[in-house]
Motif scaffolding. Structure first.
Motif, PDB file in Angstrom:
ATOM      1  N   ALA A 239      57.848 -21.619  57.131  1.00  0.00           N
ATOM      2  CA  ALA A 239      57.602 -20.291  56.563  1.00  0.00           C
ATOM      3  C   ALA A 239      57.812 -19.214  57.612  1.00  0.00           C
ATOM      4  O   ALA A 239      57.702 -19.461  58.812  1.00  0.00           O
ATOM      5  CB  ALA A 239      56.178 -20.202  56.010  1.00  0.00           C
ATOM      6  N   GLY A 240      58.115 -18.006  57.125  1.00  0.00           N
ATOM      7  CA  GLY A 240      58.248 -16.856  57.999  1.00  0.00           C
ATOM      8  C   GLY A 240      59.661 -16.647  58.504  1.00  0.00           C
ATOM      9  O   GLY A 240      60.558 -17.466  58.298  1.00  0.00           O
TER      10      GLY A 240
ATOM     11  N   ALA B 274      64.609 -12.763  57.561  1.00  0.00           N
ATOM     12  CA  ALA B 274      63.517 -13.281  56.752  1.00  0.00           C
ATOM     13  C   ALA B 274      63.868 -14.632  56.134  1.00  0.00           C
ATOM     14  O   ALA B 274      65.010 -15.100  56.190  1.00  0.00           O
ATOM     15  CB  ALA B 274      63.166 -12.270  55.663  1.00  0.00           C
ATOM     16  N   ALA B 275      62.861 -15.239  55.509  1.00  0.00           N
ATOM     17  CA  ALA B 275      63.029 -16.580  54.949  1.00  0.00           C
ATOM     18  C   ALA B 275      64.151 -16.648  53.927  1.00  0.00           C
ATOM     19  O   ALA B 275      64.930 -17.619  53.904  1.00  0.00           O
ATOM     20  CB  ALA B 275      61.712 -17.031  54.314  1.00  0.00           C
TER      21      ALA B 275
ATOM     22  N   MET C   5      53.169 -13.292  61.561  1.00  0.00           N
ATOM     23  CA  MET C   5      52.562 -14.354  60.755  1.00  0.00           C
ATOM     24  C   MET C   5      51.066 -14.123  60.578  1.00  0.00           C
ATOM     25  O   MET C   5      50.506 -14.437  59.516  1.00  0.00           O
ATOM     26  CB  MET C   5      52.826 -15.706  61.404  1.00  0.00           C
TER      27      MET C   5
ATOM     28  N   CYS D  53      50.814 -11.717  57.877  1.00  0.00           N
ATOM     29  CA  CYS D  53      51.111 -12.399  56.618  1.00  0.00           C
ATOM     30  C   CYS D  53      49.880 -13.142  56.111  1.00  0.00           C
ATOM     31  O   CYS D  53      49.641 -13.237  54.900  1.00  0.00           O
ATOM     32  CB  CYS D  53      52.278 -13.360  56.819  1.00  0.00           C
TER      33      CYS D  53
ATOM     34  N   HIS E 173      48.226 -13.645  52.380  1.00  0.00           N
ATOM     35  CA  HIS E 173      48.220 -14.989  51.791  1.00  0.00           C
ATOM     36  C   HIS E 173      47.260 -15.874  52.587  1.00  0.00           C
ATOM     37  O   HIS E 173      47.682 -16.774  53.323  1.00  0.00           O
ATOM     38  CB  HIS E 173      49.630 -15.580  51.819  1.00  0.00           C
TER      39      HIS E 173
ATOM     40  N   PHE F 236      48.258 -19.094  57.969  1.00  0.00           N
ATOM     41  CA  PHE F 236      49.420 -18.762  58.799  1.00  0.00           C
ATOM     42  C   PHE F 236      49.027 -18.320  60.207  1.00  0.00           C
ATOM     43  O   PHE F 236      49.780 -18.520  61.159  1.00  0.00           O
ATOM     44  CB  PHE F 236      50.247 -17.656  58.138  1.00  0.00           C
TER      45      PHE F 236
ATOM     46  N   GLY G  40      53.255 -20.879  60.479  1.00  0.00           N
ATOM     47  CA  GLY G  40      54.270 -21.331  59.526  1.00  0.00           C
ATOM     48  C   GLY G  40      54.818 -22.712  59.797  1.00  0.00           C
ATOM     49  O   GLY G  40      55.646 -23.209  59.025  1.00  0.00           O
TER      50      GLY G  40
ATOM     51  N   ARG H 194      59.904 -15.735  49.272  1.00  0.00           N
ATOM     52  CA  ARG H 194      60.269 -14.816  50.348  1.00  0.00           C
ATOM     53  C   ARG H 194      59.465 -15.047  51.622  1.00  0.00           C
ATOM     54  O   ARG H 194      59.732 -14.407  52.631  1.00  0.00           O
ATOM     55  CB  ARG H 194      60.130 -13.351  49.905  1.00  0.00           C
ATOM     56  N   ILE H 195      58.496 -15.965  51.589  1.00  0.00           N
ATOM     57  CA  ILE H 195      57.747 -16.333  52.789  1.00  0.00           C
ATOM     58  C   ILE H 195      58.126 -17.747  53.230  1.00  0.00           C
ATOM     59  O   ILE H 195      58.423 -17.983  54.398  1.00  0.00           O
ATOM     60  CB  ILE H 195      56.226 -16.255  52.554  1.00  0.00           C
ATOM     61  N   HIS H 196      58.129 -18.675  52.291  1.00  0.00           N
ATOM     62  CA  HIS H 196      58.521 -20.042  52.613  1.00  0.00           C
ATOM     63  C   HIS H 196      60.039 -20.211  52.557  1.00  0.00           C
ATOM     64  O   HIS H 196      60.730 -19.538  51.783  1.00  0.00           O
ATOM     65  CB  HIS H 196      57.853 -21.026  51.659  1.00  0.00           C
TER      66      HIS H 196
END
Length: 234
Positions: free
Chosen positions: A46-47, A96-97, A170, A173, A177, A182, A187, A205-207
């Motif tokens: 992630a991230g 980004a992811a 992170m 983030c 979440h 995180f 991540g 969009r994160i993972h």
């Protein structure tokens, strides 16, 4: 534009800590200013992948620069602040992811490096890149150095800025979440992170949905432990 690759240094050629000798030789040849470029976050599930480019002031090089993975978090934070305060120029960029999923992690890492170099407020005369690959589209000639963050203070500085910046991203983030922790694993594929994905699902969009455990639609614990977990130091 000339591009050179430096192979792995022999064990007895490796300095105990990175120094400024490569930069000094380039500056003496009129190839300065020299920027170091490195990235953080190739291995996580992630991230973003984050890259930094740093042009150190030869008269104000912070003491204790080293590969960010060999430093404790508090020391990285301290050095990052000093680098930003004393360096001639510092720039950071990320992909980004969803960008990583689109173009793959290697190309995303190189693109983040390219962006960081082009964002510097001073145009470098030469770039030193950690690793084996030189990003296309750099504004200057470049040289890739295997284990460069343990050989060049400029690359070490970039590795610290990239790592600290990504860790802060992170941690931020995690406030949005909180279920995934995180701020603890940044991540990477820890047991807690894998369990959170199983329980709560992946976050768009994160993972990184192109990474094997997520691409398959479930977390394959054996695959993660054999592969991605080993990349946590990256």
């Amino acid at each position: 534009m000339s591009r050179q690759l430096s192979g792995p240094p022999l064990l007895f050629d490796m300095p105990l800590a990175p120094d400024f000798s490569i930069e000094k030789r380039l500056i003496a040849r009129g190839a300065g200013p020299v920027c170091g470029i490195d990235e953080a976050g190739r291995g996580p599930l992630a991230g973003p992948v984050v890259a930094a480019a740093v042009i150190l002031d030869p008269r104000r090089i912070p003491k204790g620069l080293d590969d960010s993975k060999r430093l404790k978090a508090a020391e990285r934070e301290r050095l990052c602040e000093e680098i930003v305060r004393t360096a001639t120029a510092v720039a950071v960029a990320s992909v980004a992811a969803n960008g990583i999923d689109t173009i793959n992690i290697l190309r995303a890492s190189l693109e983040a490096m390219r962006r960081a170099a082009t964002l510097l407020c001073v145009v470098p005369g030469h770039a030193l890149i950690d690793g084996r690959d030189v990003p296309p589209g750099l504004p200057c000639p470049a040289q890739a150095l295997v284990k460069g963050d343990q050989r060049s203070q400029s690359i070490a500085a970039a590795s610290i800025v990239a790592k600290v910046t990504r860790d802060r991203m992170m941690a931020r983030c995690a406030t949005v979440h909180p279920a995934y922790g995180f701020e603890l694993h940044m991540g990477y594929a820890t047991a807690r992170h894998r369990s959170a994905i199983v329980e709560a699902g992946a976050v768009t969009r994160i993972h990184r949905m192109s990474f094997a455990p997520l691409k398959a639609g479930a977390v394959d614990v054996e695959m993660v432990e054999a592969g991605l977990l080993a990349a946590q130091a990256g």
